[in-house]
Structures are given as C-alpha cells and as structure tokens.
Design an enzyme around this catalytic site. Structure first.
Site, PDB file in Angstrom:
ATOM      1  CD  GLU A  72       2.520  -4.336   1.620  1.00 29.19           C
ATOM      2  OE1 GLU A  72       3.611  -3.874   1.871  1.00 29.19           O
ATOM      3  OE2 GLU A  72       2.190  -5.284   1.621  1.00 29.19           O
ATOM      4  CB  SER A 106       2.556  -7.928  -1.111  1.00 27.71           C
ATOM      5  OG  SER A 106       3.454  -8.875  -1.567  1.00 27.71           O
ATOM      6  NE  ARG A 133       6.598  -4.809   5.674  1.00 25.03           N
ATOM      7  CZ  ARG A 133       7.614  -5.085   6.342  1.00 25.03           C
ATOM      8  NH1 ARG A 133       8.212  -4.406   7.112  1.00 25.03           N
ATOM      9  NH2 ARG A 133       8.273  -6.110   5.942  1.00 25.03           N
TER      10      ARG A 133
END
Length: 344
Positions: free
Chosen positions: A336, A240, A163
């Site tokens: 995130e 998320s 990520r």
C-alpha cells in the site's frame, strides 16, 4: 549545511537527502514553487504531505521535495441540507473529519483517525469502515506538470477506484492543491460495515448521529492499534503495508471456510483480509521481520521501523512477505505505501 533528509519528512523516518525542499504554506506560494522548479529544469518534484503512506529511498531524491502545508476549510451552502466544503491540500484529514463532525455534516465520519493530508486522500481514494473519499468528493484542483497548468477535475475524471486513482497510476504528473467535498447536514451515512455496527450497537443500515459514529470509529481504531501516535514503539510506521487482495468467488468460499474475513469493496470486488493471510502463514504482532523491522505489537499488518532499519530493507521485507503468502495461498499481496525518491 547538510541537505534535509526525506526521513525527516516521513512517518517511517527512513530516507536519504533531498537536494532541495520547498514548503508550501499558503496557496499563493504555489506559483513561486512552480517557477523555481522550472528554473531548475526539473520535470516534477516529489510531493509530500505528512509522509504517512510512503517509503522514501535511502538514496534520497536528486531534485526538489515539496512539502504541502497549506491549511484552510471554506464551506459554501448549496441548499438547506447540502454544503460544499473546499479544503486546502495540506490540511490534515483528521482535522477535516473532526470539523465536519462538529458541524453535523455527514459523509466523512468513517474517515476520522486516518493520518495524512486532505490532498493525499484522493490519490488512493482513502477509505475505512465502508466509506471512502469517492463517496463525497465533488471535484478538485490540481497542477498538471505535463501540461504546465492548473486543472479542475470533477470526480468522474479522477477515476477513483478501490485505493486507486488516475493520480496513483500516473505518479509525478499531478499535484493536488484543493479538494471539494459535498456533505449533508443529516445523520451519518448508513452503516454498512459490520464491525462498526457492532461497535455502535446498531443494525446494519442504521444512521446514528455523526458525532456518535465518529466516536465509535476512533474507539475501534484505538483498540485495534490503527491510530498513528508520535511516540512509542509503533511511532515509525506507514500504516497498513498491504492492500486487502482481490479474490475470486471460489477463493472467497475456501478462505471464509477457514475463518478468513472476506468483504466486497465499493467496486463490487471480493477482497480477503491481508492481515489474516499474514497470520495464517505464521506471522504475529511483534514478529521480527528483518533488522530493525517488526510487525507492530498491536497488529501484524502494520510494520514498524526501529534502530538499524533502512528503506531498502523495509521494501525487501514487503517483497518477502508477499512472496511467502503467494507460495502458501496462491494470493498476491500488493504494497500500500508508495515508494518515493531514487530507487534502483
């Protein structure tokens, strides 16, 4: 005429005005956009695809917001089983994965159902169910605002990690314009994620047909509330809100003993379930976090915005949740979604 708002360009539907908005609908539009932004003496614009992984400031953005809406897939045969697929940055990732499944091309089947654009996917090395963009990305083209020119970057130069990428760690420098993936005409990649194997009814390392894996991923995402829908109580969300946090081997052993799912990411790092950690300290689906901000009715790790929500309140809610988890467990959660616009 009032300025367009960042809220209208994001799935959370939060955010103040943007001074200018430019929509890039065709590759040829990019040169004009660069010239226009240069004439305004701006260093770099805010670039948005579908705005599905961002929190836009209540203050908005004093400058240009670029909406990347380019579409198109070009497939080039490399050999009997290998195809290079070049995709415009604004092309929806869901459309690309559906196209690849229809063409029986393996390598992206586990990414089906993830919202956003193809150009945004390399920024955080988008992944799910044991597969990620770095598995198939061959190279991409991007505008380098620091050097003022187009550059072609091979996968290694993108510094893709779990990520993360050079684009995420240096926001504002790069605008991705196309991405080229190397896919294979074959059964799906080996299944490495246990819940997906269970969904398919196959053992780990099995390689079912691509279409079967695509259907199984979509079914699993739907059941877990992971599909972004345009209407309903979970429509205003950014997916998320926390990354699964890295943990030490000692922490992993302790957490596993209490029921926390722990897995190893593509970089070999042990990671704990952020959603489990939130529920472990008392948060549940539907829980009210702050004014206008709740956990989704389907899953704790997705926060939804409602009447009365603000971007500032949403960001503060993430800080509060992270603080509570760290106090209770000693583990830090990192948001995130990316913050865009003018933040204090």
């Amino acid at each position: 005429m009032p300025s367009p708002t960042l809220a209208s360009l994001t799935t959370l539907r939060l955010g103040g005005p943007a001074e200018h908005v430019l929509t890039i609908s065709a590759p040829a539009d990019w040169a004009d956009a660069v010239r226009t932004i240069g004439q305004r003496h701006e260093q770099a614009p805010v670039v948005l695809g579908h705005g599905s992984n961002v929190i836009a400031s209540d203050a908005g953005h004093l400058g240009t917001a670029v909406v990347m809406n380019t579409r198109g897939i070009t497939a080039t045969r490399v050999d009997d089983t290998t195809v290079d697929v070049t995709v415009q940055a604004g092309h929806p990732l869901t459309n690309l994965t559906a196209w690849a499944a229809a063409e029986h091309l393996a390598g992206m089947e586990c990414l089906v159902g993830i919202p956003g654009t193809t150009g945004a996917a390399p920024v955080q090395n988008t992944g799910a169910y044991g597969q990620q963009v770095s598995d198939t990305l061959d190279h991409l083209t991007a505008w380098d605002w620091e050097m003022g020119r187009m550059r072609t970057l091979p996968t290694q130069a993108c510094r893709l990690r779990h990520r993360d990428s050079r684009f995420k760690s240096n926001p504002g420098r790069w605008t991705i314009l196309t991405a080229t993936f190397r896919l294979t005409r074959s059964p799906a990649a080996a299944i490495t994620y246990r819940p997906l194997a269970d969904e398919l009814g196959v053992p780990l390392s099995a390689r079912p047909p691509v279409a079967e894996v695509t259907a199984a991923v979509l079914a699993n995402r739907h059941r877990r509330g992971l599909l972004l829908t345009p209407h309903g109580p979970a429509a205003r969300q950014a997916g998320s809100v926390f990354l699964n946090p890295p943990v030490t081997a000692t922490q992993a052993t302790r957490l596993s003993a209490t029921g926390c799912p722990v897995h190893t990411d593509g970089d070999g790092q042990l990671r704990a379930s952020a959603g489990w950690l939130l529920e472990h300290i008392g948060y549940r689906p539907g829980y009210k976090i702050a004014s206008g901000i709740r956990c989704s009715e389907r899953r704790t790790l997705t926060l939804t915005a409602h009447d009365g929500a603000t971007a500032t309140g949403f960001a503060q809610a993430l800080t509060e949740l992270s603080t509570q988890v760290e106090i209770a467990t000693g583990i830090s959660l990192h948001p995130e979604p990316t913050q865009v616009g003018a933040w204090a």
